[in-house]
Design a protein around this motif. Structure first.
Motif, PDB file in Angstrom:
ATOM      1  N   SER A   1      -8.648   8.117  -4.616  1.00  0.00           N
ATOM      2  CA  SER A   1      -7.252   8.098  -4.811  1.00  0.00           C
ATOM      3  C   SER A   1      -6.500   8.004  -3.579  1.00  0.00           C
ATOM      4  O   SER A   1      -5.501   7.038  -3.578  1.00  0.00           O
ATOM      5  CB  SER A   1      -6.920   9.799  -5.321  1.00  0.00           C
ATOM      6  OG  SER A   1      -7.482   9.921  -6.616  1.00  0.00           O
ATOM      7  N   LEU A   2      -7.155   8.102  -2.249  1.00  0.00           N
ATOM      8  CA  LEU A   2      -6.309   7.988  -1.120  1.00  0.00           C
ATOM      9  C   LEU A   2      -6.444   6.219  -0.941  1.00  0.00           C
ATOM     10  O   LEU A   2      -5.426   6.004  -0.539  1.00  0.00           O
ATOM     11  CB  LEU A   2      -6.936   8.678  -0.163  1.00  0.00           C
ATOM     12  CG  LEU A   2      -6.338   8.244   1.399  1.00  0.00           C
ATOM     13  CD1 LEU A   2      -4.835   8.906   1.501  1.00  0.00           C
ATOM     14  CD2 LEU A   2      -6.944   8.964   2.549  1.00  0.00           C
ATOM     15  N   LEU A   3      -7.496   5.784  -1.289  1.00  0.00           N
ATOM     16  CA  LEU A   3      -7.626   4.283  -0.893  1.00  0.00           C
ATOM     17  C   LEU A   3      -6.649   3.513  -2.195  1.00  0.00           C
ATOM     18  O   LEU A   3      -6.197   2.782  -1.663  1.00  0.00           O
ATOM     19  CB  LEU A   3      -9.186   3.953  -1.271  1.00  0.00           C
ATOM     20  CG  LEU A   3     -10.141   4.623  -0.157  1.00  0.00           C
ATOM     21  CD1 LEU A   3     -11.435   4.553  -0.425  1.00  0.00           C
ATOM     22  CD2 LEU A   3      -9.986   3.990   1.235  1.00  0.00           C
ATOM     23  N   LYS A   4      -6.739   4.279  -3.082  1.00  0.00           N
ATOM     24  CA  LYS A   4      -5.875   3.525  -4.106  1.00  0.00           C
ATOM     25  C   LYS A   4      -4.277   3.576  -3.785  1.00  0.00           C
ATOM     26  O   LYS A   4      -3.663   2.686  -3.657  1.00  0.00           O
ATOM     27  CB  LYS A   4      -5.877   4.142  -5.592  1.00  0.00           C
ATOM     28  CG  LYS A   4      -4.754   3.446  -6.522  1.00  0.00           C
ATOM     29  CD  LYS A   4      -4.742   4.249  -7.807  1.00  0.00           C
ATOM     30  CE  LYS A   4      -3.903   3.535  -8.792  1.00  0.00           C
ATOM     31  NZ  LYS A   4      -2.653   3.192  -8.268  1.00  0.00           N
ATOM     32  N   MET A   5      -3.844   4.617  -2.956  1.00  0.00           N
ATOM     33  CA  MET A   5      -2.627   4.956  -2.526  1.00  0.00           C
ATOM     34  C   MET A   5      -2.310   4.113  -1.214  1.00  0.00           C
ATOM     35  O   MET A   5      -1.338   3.311  -1.341  1.00  0.00           O
ATOM     36  CB  MET A   5      -2.375   6.173  -2.088  1.00  0.00           C
ATOM     37  CG  MET A   5      -0.973   6.542  -1.508  1.00  0.00           C
ATOM     38  SD  MET A   5       0.252   6.484  -3.041  1.00  0.00           S
ATOM     39  CE  MET A   5       1.528   6.208  -2.038  1.00  0.00           C
ATOM     40  N   MET A   6      -3.264   3.529  -0.566  1.00  0.00           N
ATOM     41  CA  MET A   6      -3.312   2.663   0.499  1.00  0.00           C
ATOM     42  C   MET A   6      -2.892   1.258   0.049  1.00  0.00           C
ATOM     43  O   MET A   6      -2.129   0.697   0.463  1.00  0.00           O
ATOM     44  CB  MET A   6      -4.325   2.930   1.422  1.00  0.00           C
ATOM     45  CG  MET A   6      -4.492   4.240   2.240  1.00  0.00           C
ATOM     46  SD  MET A   6      -6.062   4.547   3.064  1.00  0.00           S
ATOM     47  CE  MET A   6      -6.146   3.289   4.294  1.00  0.00           C
ATOM     48  N   HIS A   7      -3.842   0.829  -0.883  1.00  0.00           N
ATOM     49  CA  HIS A   7      -3.314  -0.534  -1.490  1.00  0.00           C
ATOM     50  C   HIS A   7      -2.035  -0.552  -2.213  1.00  0.00           C
ATOM     51  O   HIS A   7      -1.407  -1.620  -2.108  1.00  0.00           O
ATOM     52  CB  HIS A   7      -4.511  -0.712  -2.437  1.00  0.00           C
ATOM     53  CG  HIS A   7      -5.984  -1.096  -1.738  1.00  0.00           C
ATOM     54  ND1 HIS A   7      -6.005  -2.252  -0.808  1.00  0.00           N
ATOM     55  CD2 HIS A   7      -7.038  -0.289  -1.503  1.00  0.00           C
ATOM     56  CE1 HIS A   7      -7.377  -2.238  -0.512  1.00  0.00           C
ATOM     57  NE2 HIS A   7      -7.830  -0.934  -0.678  1.00  0.00           N
ATOM     58  N   ASP A   8      -1.540   0.696  -2.675  1.00  0.00           N
ATOM     59  CA  ASP A   8      -0.427   0.749  -3.389  1.00  0.00           C
ATOM     60  C   ASP A   8       0.706   0.528  -2.289  1.00  0.00           C
ATOM     61  O   ASP A   8       1.556  -0.355  -2.509  1.00  0.00           O
ATOM     62  CB  ASP A   8      -0.131   2.172  -3.963  1.00  0.00           C
ATOM     63  CG  ASP A   8      -0.952   2.155  -5.354  1.00  0.00           C
ATOM     64  OD1 ASP A   8      -1.363   1.170  -5.762  1.00  0.00           O
ATOM     65  OD2 ASP A   8      -0.976   3.215  -5.975  1.00  0.00           O
ATOM     66  N   MET A   9       0.501   0.888  -1.180  1.00  0.00           N
ATOM     67  CA  MET A   9       1.323   0.728   0.080  1.00  0.00           C
ATOM     68  C   MET A   9       1.455  -0.610   0.310  1.00  0.00           C
ATOM     69  O   MET A   9       2.503  -1.135   0.796  1.00  0.00           O
ATOM     70  CB  MET A   9       1.068   1.638   1.132  1.00  0.00           C
ATOM     71  CG  MET A   9       0.980   3.091   1.065  1.00  0.00           C
ATOM     72  SD  MET A   9       0.493   3.614   2.473  1.00  0.00           S
ATOM     73  CE  MET A   9       0.790   5.665   2.238  1.00  0.00           C
ATOM     74  N   VAL A  10       0.243  -1.575   0.189  1.00  0.00           N
ATOM     75  CA  VAL A  10       0.451  -2.841   0.390  1.00  0.00           C
ATOM     76  C   VAL A  10       1.225  -3.650  -0.624  1.00  0.00           C
ATOM     77  O   VAL A  10       2.226  -4.360  -0.271  1.00  0.00           O
ATOM     78  CB  VAL A  10      -0.956  -3.550   0.685  1.00  0.00           C
ATOM     79  CG1 VAL A  10      -0.947  -5.004   0.848  1.00  0.00           C
ATOM     80  CG2 VAL A  10      -1.453  -2.974   1.725  1.00  0.00           C
ATOM     81  N   GLN A  11       1.172  -3.295  -1.882  1.00  0.00           N
ATOM     82  CA  GLN A  11       1.720  -3.831  -3.094  1.00  0.00           C
ATOM     83  C   GLN A  11       3.090  -3.623  -2.973  1.00  0.00           C
ATOM     84  O   GLN A  11       3.960  -4.564  -3.213  1.00  0.00           O
ATOM     85  CB  GLN A  11       1.149  -3.457  -4.322  1.00  0.00           C
ATOM     86  CG  GLN A  11      -0.018  -3.576  -4.653  1.00  0.00           C
ATOM     87  CD  GLN A  11      -0.514  -5.279  -4.679  1.00  0.00           C
ATOM     88  OE1 GLN A  11       0.187  -6.078  -5.179  1.00  0.00           O
ATOM     89  NE2 GLN A  11      -1.594  -5.667  -3.923  1.00  0.00           N
ATOM     90  N   GLU A  12       3.590  -2.435  -2.506  1.00  0.00           N
ATOM     91  CA  GLU A  12       4.901  -2.239  -2.124  1.00  0.00           C
ATOM     92  C   GLU A  12       5.757  -2.490  -1.147  1.00  0.00           C
ATOM     93  O   GLU A  12       6.742  -2.261  -0.681  1.00  0.00           O
ATOM     94  CB  GLU A  12       5.362  -0.498  -2.602  1.00  0.00           C
ATOM     95  CG  GLU A  12       4.807  -0.158  -3.882  1.00  0.00           C
ATOM     96  CD  GLU A  12       5.588  -0.588  -4.951  1.00  0.00           C
ATOM     97  OE1 GLU A  12       6.951  -0.970  -4.725  1.00  0.00           O
ATOM     98  OE2 GLU A  12       5.082  -0.689  -6.104  1.00  0.00           O
ATOM     99  N   GLY A  13       4.869  -3.171  -0.098  1.00  0.00           N
ATOM    100  CA  GLY A  13       5.620  -3.916   1.039  1.00  0.00           C
ATOM    101  C   GLY A  13       5.586  -3.116   2.231  1.00  0.00           C
ATOM    102  O   GLY A  13       6.281  -3.412   2.991  1.00  0.00           O
ATOM    103  N   PHE A  14       4.933  -1.717   2.194  1.00  0.00           N
ATOM    104  CA  PHE A  14       5.092  -1.123   3.379  1.00  0.00           C
ATOM    105  C   PHE A  14       4.052  -1.196   4.406  1.00  0.00           C
ATOM    106  O   PHE A  14       4.044  -0.716   5.640  1.00  0.00           O
ATOM    107  CB  PHE A  14       5.075   0.737   2.933  1.00  0.00           C
ATOM    108  CG  PHE A  14       6.397   0.930   2.271  1.00  0.00           C
ATOM    109  CD1 PHE A  14       7.506   1.187   2.855  1.00  0.00           C
ATOM    110  CD2 PHE A  14       6.340   0.972   0.854  1.00  0.00           C
ATOM    111  CE1 PHE A  14       8.647   1.360   2.420  1.00  0.00           C
ATOM    112  CE2 PHE A  14       7.405   1.451   0.208  1.00  0.00           C
ATOM    113  CZ  PHE A  14       8.721   1.661   0.810  1.00  0.00           C
ATOM    114  N   VAL A  15       2.743  -1.664   3.940  1.00  0.00           N
ATOM    115  CA  VAL A  15       1.758  -1.866   4.856  1.00  0.00           C
ATOM    116  C   VAL A  15       1.147  -3.159   4.619  1.00  0.00           C
ATOM    117  O   VAL A  15       0.992  -3.945   3.570  1.00  0.00           O
ATOM    118  CB  VAL A  15       0.581  -0.835   4.667  1.00  0.00           C
ATOM    119  CG1 VAL A  15      -0.678  -1.119   5.328  1.00  0.00           C
ATOM    120  CG2 VAL A  15       1.102   0.594   4.881  1.00  0.00           C
ATOM    121  N   LYS A  16       0.739  -3.901   5.929  1.00  0.00           N
ATOM    122  CA  LYS A  16       0.178  -5.201   5.525  1.00  0.00           C
ATOM    123  C   LYS A  16      -1.229  -5.221   5.338  1.00  0.00           C
ATOM    124  O   LYS A  16      -2.129  -4.217   5.507  1.00  0.00           O
ATOM    125  CB  LYS A  16       0.216  -5.809   7.006  1.00  0.00           C
ATOM    126  CG  LYS A  16       1.654  -5.986   7.351  1.00  0.00           C
ATOM    127  CD  LYS A  16       1.535  -7.114   8.644  1.00  0.00           C
ATOM    128  CE  LYS A  16       2.966  -7.278   8.957  1.00  0.00           C
ATOM    129  NZ  LYS A  16       3.245  -7.974  10.439  1.00  0.00           N
TER     130      LYS A  16
END
Length: 193
Positions: A141-156
């Motif tokens: 779930s954490l890994l999914k959230m990290m990928h969501d951060m990329v999709q939403e433009g907060f993390v490269k």
């Protein structure tokens, strides 16, 4: 890598697989002559990983803040114990003593330590490999959230790619040994933290 800091829970969690994986990681580190740096406690997953190293003749450095040492959770059989004044000094010392980072299952403190080291990497303060031993899919779930951060433009995406994930110990250690860090400029210096 001759020294790895392991961040993990001070409780054992609800699944015995977590403690078994921690013990196995410690055993593998000792067999590969990799020193363990960790939070210095005798309890929980923390205690298991330390026992895995010590039972197989490896070296363990515990780093614990003075207020936790007073609560009698400290492991007395370590190769070396370093007592710090506070939690921040503890993380800084753990970082200084290590060449890589692994996160095992844990709670808020584990996540906080992991994400601070990941942030320091993003800022160019270190180029250590950062691994997650994803036992029983604990961090899915954490890994999914990290990928969501990329999709939403907060993390490269390139920063997400620096996090090495596996559910098998030797495979994770191989990824860490083979890790090639991003060429990132330093934004800030350690003394500015």
């Amino acid at each position: 890598m001759k020294s790895i800091v392991v961040f993990c829970g001070s409780s054992e969690g609800g699944n015995t697989e977590y403690g078994e994986a921690a013990l196995a990681l410690g055993s593998t580190m000792a067999e590969k002559d990799i020193q363990l740096v960790y939070g210095g406690a005798k309890i929980g997953i923390m205690g298991k990983v330390a026992e895995g190293v010590l039972q197989n003749g490896g070296k363990v450095i515990g780093v614990i803040p003075v207020f936790l040492k007073k609560k009698e959770v400290v492991h007395e059989g370590l190769t070396q114990l370093i007592v710090t004044q506070n939690m921040h000094e503890r993380k800084l010392k753990m970082h200084e003593l290590s060449e890589g980072i692994i996160m095992l299952p844990g709670g808020f403190g584990t996540l906080e330590e992991f994400f601070e080291m990941l942030t320091w990497s993003q800022l160019g303060l270190h180029q250590y490999p950062i691994g997650i031993l994803n036992t029983n899919g604990f961090y899915d779930s954490l890994l999914k959230m990290m990928h969501d951060m990329v999709q939403e433009g907060f993390v490269k995406q390139e920063h997400i790619n620096t996090v090495l994930v596996d559910n098998e110990i030797n495979a994770l250690l191989y990824k860490m040994k083979s890790y090639v860090p991003l060429p990132t400029p330093k934004w800030i210096k350690k003394d500015q933290l």
